[in-house]
Write a protein that holds these residues in place. Structure first.
Motif, PDB file in Angstrom:
ATOM      1  N   THR A 258      45.294  53.173  12.407  1.00 47.93           N
ATOM      2  CA  THR A 258      44.023  53.688  12.921  1.00 47.93           C
ATOM      3  C   THR A 258      44.218  55.039  13.588  1.00 47.93           C
TER       4      THR A 258
ATOM      5  N   THR B  14      36.602  43.405   7.556  1.00 47.18           N
ATOM      6  CA  THR B  14      37.649  42.704   8.314  1.00 47.18           C
ATOM      7  C   THR B  14      38.212  41.551   7.503  1.00 47.18           C
TER       8      THR B  14
ATOM      9  N   SER C 146      43.867  39.659  13.446  1.00 53.00           N
ATOM     10  CA  SER C 146      43.248  39.079  14.644  1.00 53.00           C
ATOM     11  C   SER C 146      43.979  39.474  15.915  1.00 53.00           C
ATOM     12  N   ALA C 147      45.195  40.001  15.792  1.00 48.47           N
ATOM     13  CA  ALA C 147      45.923  40.423  16.991  1.00 48.47           C
ATOM     14  C   ALA C 147      45.216  41.568  17.697  1.00 48.47           C
ATOM     15  N   ASP C 148      44.432  42.342  16.959  1.00 47.83           N
ATOM     16  CA  ASP C 148      43.669  43.427  17.576  1.00 47.83           C
ATOM     17  C   ASP C 148      42.406  43.659  16.751  1.00 47.83           C
TER      18      ASP C 148
ATOM     19  N   ARG D 197      37.666  49.300  13.990  1.00 46.68           N
ATOM     20  CA  ARG D 197      37.724  50.762  13.950  1.00 46.68           C
ATOM     21  C   ARG D 197      38.325  51.241  12.633  1.00 46.68           C
TER      22      ARG D 197
ATOM     23  N   ALA E 189      51.501  47.961  13.884  1.00 45.41           N
ATOM     24  CA  ALA E 189      50.259  47.298  14.291  1.00 45.41           C
ATOM     25  C   ALA E 189      49.102  47.992  13.579  1.00 45.41           C
TER      26      ALA E 189
ATOM     27  N   GLY F 137      46.600  49.286  14.864  1.00 41.92           N
ATOM     28  CA  GLY F 137      46.262  50.492  15.610  1.00 41.92           C
ATOM     29  C   GLY F 137      47.106  51.691  15.227  1.00 41.92           C
TER      30      GLY F 137
ATOM     31  N   GLY G 144      39.575  44.796  17.677  1.00 40.66           N
ATOM     32  CA  GLY G 144      38.932  46.072  17.972  1.00 40.66           C
ATOM     33  C   GLY G 144      39.468  47.185  17.091  1.00 40.66           C
ATOM     34  N   GLN G 145      40.797  47.245  16.946  1.00 42.64           N
ATOM     35  CA  GLN G 145      41.403  48.262  16.089  1.00 42.64           C
ATOM     36  C   GLN G 145      41.083  48.013  14.618  1.00 42.64           C
ATOM     37  N   THR G 146      40.982  46.742  14.239  1.00 41.12           N
ATOM     38  CA  THR G 146      40.639  46.412  12.850  1.00 41.12           C
ATOM     39  C   THR G 146      39.232  46.898  12.520  1.00 41.12           C
TER      40      THR G 146
ATOM     41  N   ARG H 223      47.839  39.156  11.731  1.00 38.97           N
ATOM     42  CA  ARG H 223      48.051  40.569  12.062  1.00 38.97           C
ATOM     43  C   ARG H 223      46.728  41.250  12.405  1.00 38.97           C
TER      44      ARG H 223
END
Length: 923
Positions: A477, A425, A438-440, A446, A472, A474, A442-444, A436
């Motif tokens: 991902t 991460t 830290s905006a998601d 993954r 994004a 995601g 969970g997706q990072t 960008r």
């Protein structure tokens, strides 16, 4: 050899005792193990009495160090520790440490431009030298230490002379340089400095004569010409000018730039820095290797660490890409590498010997007295780097390779694994921006896992995101989630995970060695199986080759870092490697290997299920032709199932999704084999998901038997989960059994429906199904079905308050189970009997029955939690509050870990009913 401690002269005793003292003194304040002492004195062939001799010499040294110490007084100077022996001296009390410290201080002062301070330090260091160090002291350690100290002394003399020349004091170093040159005629640096000192004293003719003598000696002895330093000194003398007293030497700075996005690897960096830049001024380790799979970041780490320790190597850092992992590019030959290294330290092209051995001799000669860091990147194998790693102490060779090089002499190897989620991460944050990422988060996370934590894949993912600022995290991902496209998505410009992996596989596939070809073929087969790890047995089934050949190929893949050995006989393949490997096989080549492997898993799981629970009835459909593992007993079989369950589940799900009907059917066999084990282990979610897939596969194959068994499997999971849709699947199980004329499954379906009705407190319906089960089971001679029916009848009669009838059914069933040796059913009958006795108020008898059953009840979580609940109730009703609370708390904890709402409700009720922990008192 003698010593002095606190002003008193110490006689170190006989030569071997002196060797022990030397090892302890050189490592003053640190623990030296018994094994190190033995190896340091006797080498690889110690006598049988070596350990006893060490104890004798230690005792002798203690007497010498502390002659007045009493017999019962613990030694203060030479102490015994858990790991070995420690000489409790400050390193500053040991001349060798003081000398090395002064030399290091002089080097720092010289680099800072303070030449006067450098001369002062060396003026204090060199008088510490009193003859040949460790003279007459035997053993490999002392041999190496003598060589190290002598090299350090020569370096100090050269450094002192250089500083004096730079200060314009050539006469002060002339005599010492003449002695040094006579004693070491093949060492170029003293002669170079002597030429400059003669020149500084106005003796140009002598300086030129010295150059010609040196050139002749080097040519005759080494077949080499003078190096860059000597040639530069020659030019200074020829110029006839004052010029610089010491020409600035060529200092190579060839390291690639350190990555701005480098993150993590803290533990590895500390380890590498300790080897390359020891804290105690010891020389750096001569041969350090970073190995690991393609794309794991070996080169980036090596460059990062090389930059971090470059001050330890003031005479430069050399870098050569050996091209051992570059696709479609020939790797560098040994002569090409020698040429690059020699040119890097100032050797002209025409002075590089054509003969490889002569080039090696020149390389070693030129390294004498130098402190160089050599980074050899992307080594193909040990053979490619072996000629370069025998450099004199002071030079360190850092190598990266996809192969294991641990067999090399003096090699210390660090195996590099993927980045952690946190490190990955952080790397993505540097590449695409923290906002960008830290905006998601969970997706990072993954995304990091889809990249397997491999820095190469993360760099590519970061590059793709940086190139698409509107995406994004995601969005990428989602694209990587499709395994068929993942390797294609992990390409950016010239960077590609696929080509990096292809280079490693291509090296094996193109090799003339049989084992490499076997390994290349096996990698393609391993890509067919989507399981967490694989054993030698399973890989043997997959390949169809002999076990010894398969194991050698697996180990070869580990050496190439395309596999990872998690424990002896068990191997793991990273997802990205598996995806690459899976594409190596043609579609027509995959069916037979998969049939063999899935068949092996099915046969092994079935054998383990039968062996671990011989009193249960196990599904023998569909037929499995392959041979599986055999087990020596129930414990061994159960342990195997526990360990292999994740692999068996993955294999079952993969097989049932396969378009080949035979593979899919073998997958259902694995699922059915896990039925009893998963109940015993209370794997509720797995029972449900596996049951759903079994049912879907049976319907897809239009196979009524698999469909019927799928309903039964799913019903079990739903029952344990407390889902009322269990009734629907139980009825379907019964319907299909009747349709197929399968009397065994008909009575089994009645039994399962009876238990389901009990759970939802529909006792009349439960009794009807239980009696129907007993009638069918008795008629067909099924002891298993009759036992289950009697158990259910007993439980239902307890709920209905018909205790005499309940105890009759339970006693009858217990006797049948005892004759059959069915331990699990005996426990279940005991628990039901204990509960009936509680209801009848026979508390002491109930407590005795339940206590006797508490040990065997641990066979499965369901029997264990039931036993704990009933024990808590019996203790509570007997007024034994503390025991009731303890058993109730144990039941709550177990029910929570199981995720069973049914038992958790009952356990909490008992714990709360016990109230504060107190016992009743009678007077």
């Amino acid at each position: 050899m003698t010593g002095a401690l606190d002003g008193a002269v110490i006689d170190a005793g006989p030569p071997l005792q002196q060797a022990i003292m030397a090892m302890l003194a050189v490592r003053a304040g640190r623990v030296v193990t018994l094994a190190q002492l033995i190896e340091g004195v006797w080498g690889d062939s110690p006598p049988p009495s070596a350990a006893q001799s060490v104890y004798t010499y230690i005792a002798g040294l203690r007497r010498a160090f502390e002659p007045g110490r009493g017999r019962r007084e613990p030694p203060g100077v030479l102490a015994r520790t858990a790991g070995g022996y420690r000489l409790n001296l400050d390193p500053e009390q040991v001349d060798a440490h003081v000398f090395a410290g002064r030399v290091a201080a002089a080097a720092r002062a010289s680099r800072a431009g303070d030449l006067e301070a450098a001369v002062r330090e060396l003026d204090e260091a060199l008088p510490l030298w009193r003859g040949r160090p460790l003279s007459g002291v035997p053993g490999p350690f002392c041999d190496d230490e003598r060589a190290r100290l002598e090299e350090l002394r020569l370096t100090a003399v050269e450094a002192q002379a250089e500083a004096l020349l730079r200060l314009g004091r050539p006469r002060d170093c002339l005599a010492q340089l003449q002695d040094l040159s006579r004693g070491h005629p093949l060492r170029e640096r003293p002669r170079e400095l002597l030429m400059l000192a003669l020149h500084g004293c106005g003796r140009q003719a002598e300086a030129l004569t010295l150059f010609e003598q040196t050139r002749r000696v080097l040519s005759e002895e080494l077949g080499a010409d003078p190096g860059a330093g000597l040639r530069q000194a020659h030019r200074v003398v020829l110029s006839g000018t004052g010029g610089p007293a010491v020409p600035d030497p060529l200092i190579p700075r060839q390291l690639p730039r350190d990555l701005l996005a480098f993150v993590g690897r803290s533990r590895e960096i500390v380890r590498l820095r300790t080897l390359l830049d020891p804290w105690d001024e010891d020389p750096p380790h001569p041969f350090v290797v970073i190995c690991g799979p393609p794309g794991v970041g070996k080169s980036a780490l090596a460059v990062h660490v090389a930059h971090a320790v470059r001050d330890r190597f003031p005479e430069g850092q050399l870098y050569v890409d050996l091209r051992g992992g570059t696709p479609n590019v020939a790797r560098l030959s040994s002569h090409e590498i020698f040429s690059r290294l020699l040119r890097g330290i100032g050797t002209p092209d025409d002075a590089v010997p054509v003969d490889e051995d002569e080039a090696a001799a020149l390389w070693r000669s030129k390294l004498q007295g130098r402190r160089l860091l050599v980074l050899l990147d992307n080594a193909a194998d040990l053979g490619q780097v072996r000629p370069f790693v025998s450099a004199p102490l002071g030079t360190a060779v850092l190598v990266t390779s996809r192969e294991s090089l641990v067999a090399g002499d003096d090699c210390v190897q660090l195996r590099l694994g993927p980045l952690s989620d946190a490190e990955a991460t952080a790397m993505l944050s540097k590449l695409v921006g923290a906002d960008r990422v830290s905006a998601d988060l969970g997706q990072t996370t993954r995304l990091a896992r889809l990249c397997d934590g491999f820095p190469l894949a993360l760099r590519i993912a970061g590059a793709r995101l940086a190139d698409r600022p509107d995406w994004a995290v995601g969005a990428l991902t989602a694209r990587l989630t499709d395994e068929r496209q993942r390797l294609r998505e992990l390409e950016a410009g010239e960077l590609a995970v696929r080509s990096s992996l292809a280079a490693s596989w291509g090296a094996l596939n193109g090799s003339s060695r049989e084992i490499d070809g076997d390994a290349a073929r096996l990698l393609g087969l391993l890509g067919l199986l989507h399981v967490p790890d694989i054993t030698v047995e399973a890989a043997t089934a997959l390949s169809g080759s002999p076990p010894y050949q398969v194991e050698r190929a697996l180990e070869r893949l580990c050496d190439a870092h395309l596999l990872e050995a998690t424990e002896p006989g068990r191997y793991r393949i990273h997802d990205l490697v598996r995806l690459f490997a899976g594409a190596l096989m043609e579609a027509g080549e995959r069916v037979l290997p998969l049939r063999r492997a899935i068949g092996y898993y099915a046969a092994s799981a079935r054998a383990a299920a039968v062996t671990s629970q011989p009193h249960r009835v196990h599904c023998s459909y569909p037929e499995v032709r392959e041979r599986g593992r055999r087990f020596g007993g129930a414990d061994e079989a159960h342990d195997w199932l526990r360990k292999e369950e994740p692999i068996l589940l993955a294999a079952a799900f993969q097989a049932m999704a396969d378009q080949d009907d035979d593979i899919a059917r073998a997958g259902t066999a694995i699922g059915f084999a896990l039925w009893w084990y998963q109940q015993r282990a209370y794997r509720v979610a797995d029972l449900v998901s596996l049951g759903e897939r079994l049912l879907a596969t049976g319907r897809r194959l239009d196979d009524p038997v698999i469909t019927m068994e799928g309903h039964a499997h799913l019903a079990t999971g739903l029952y344990l989960r407390g889902d009322r849709s269990v009734f629907q699947h139980g009825q379907q199980h019964l319907r299909l059994a009747r349709q197929l004329g399968d009397r065994f499954n008909e009575q089994r379906a009645h039994g399962n429906l009876a238990s389901t009705h009990v759970k939802w407190e529909q006792f009349d319906d439960a009794l009807e199904h239980a009696r129907a089960q007993r009638e069918i089971a008795s008629g067909m001679g099924s002891r298993v079905g009759e036992l289950y029916a009697l158990l259910t009848i007993g439980r239902v009669c307890i709920e209905l308050g018909r205790f005499d009838e309940a105890l009759g059914a339970l006693d009858e069933g217990a006797e049948m189970a005892r004759r059959a040796g069915d331990g699990l059913r005996l426990v279940e009958f005991a628990l039901a009997r204990g509960r009936a006795l509680i209801e009848l108020g026979e508390l002491a008898t109930a407590l005795s029955v339940l206590t006797d059953a508490s040990g065997p009840a641990r066979f499965s979580k369901m029997t264990e939690v039931g036993c704990l609940v009933y024990l808590a109730r019996a203790h509570r009703l007997l007024g034994q509050g503390r025991e009731a609370m303890r058993r109730g708390a144990e039941a709550v904890a177990l029910a929570e870990s199981m995720g069973s709402a049914y038992w958790l409700e009952r356990a909490i009720k008992e714990r709360e009913a016990a109230g504060p922990a107190r016992d009743s008192v009678t007077t």
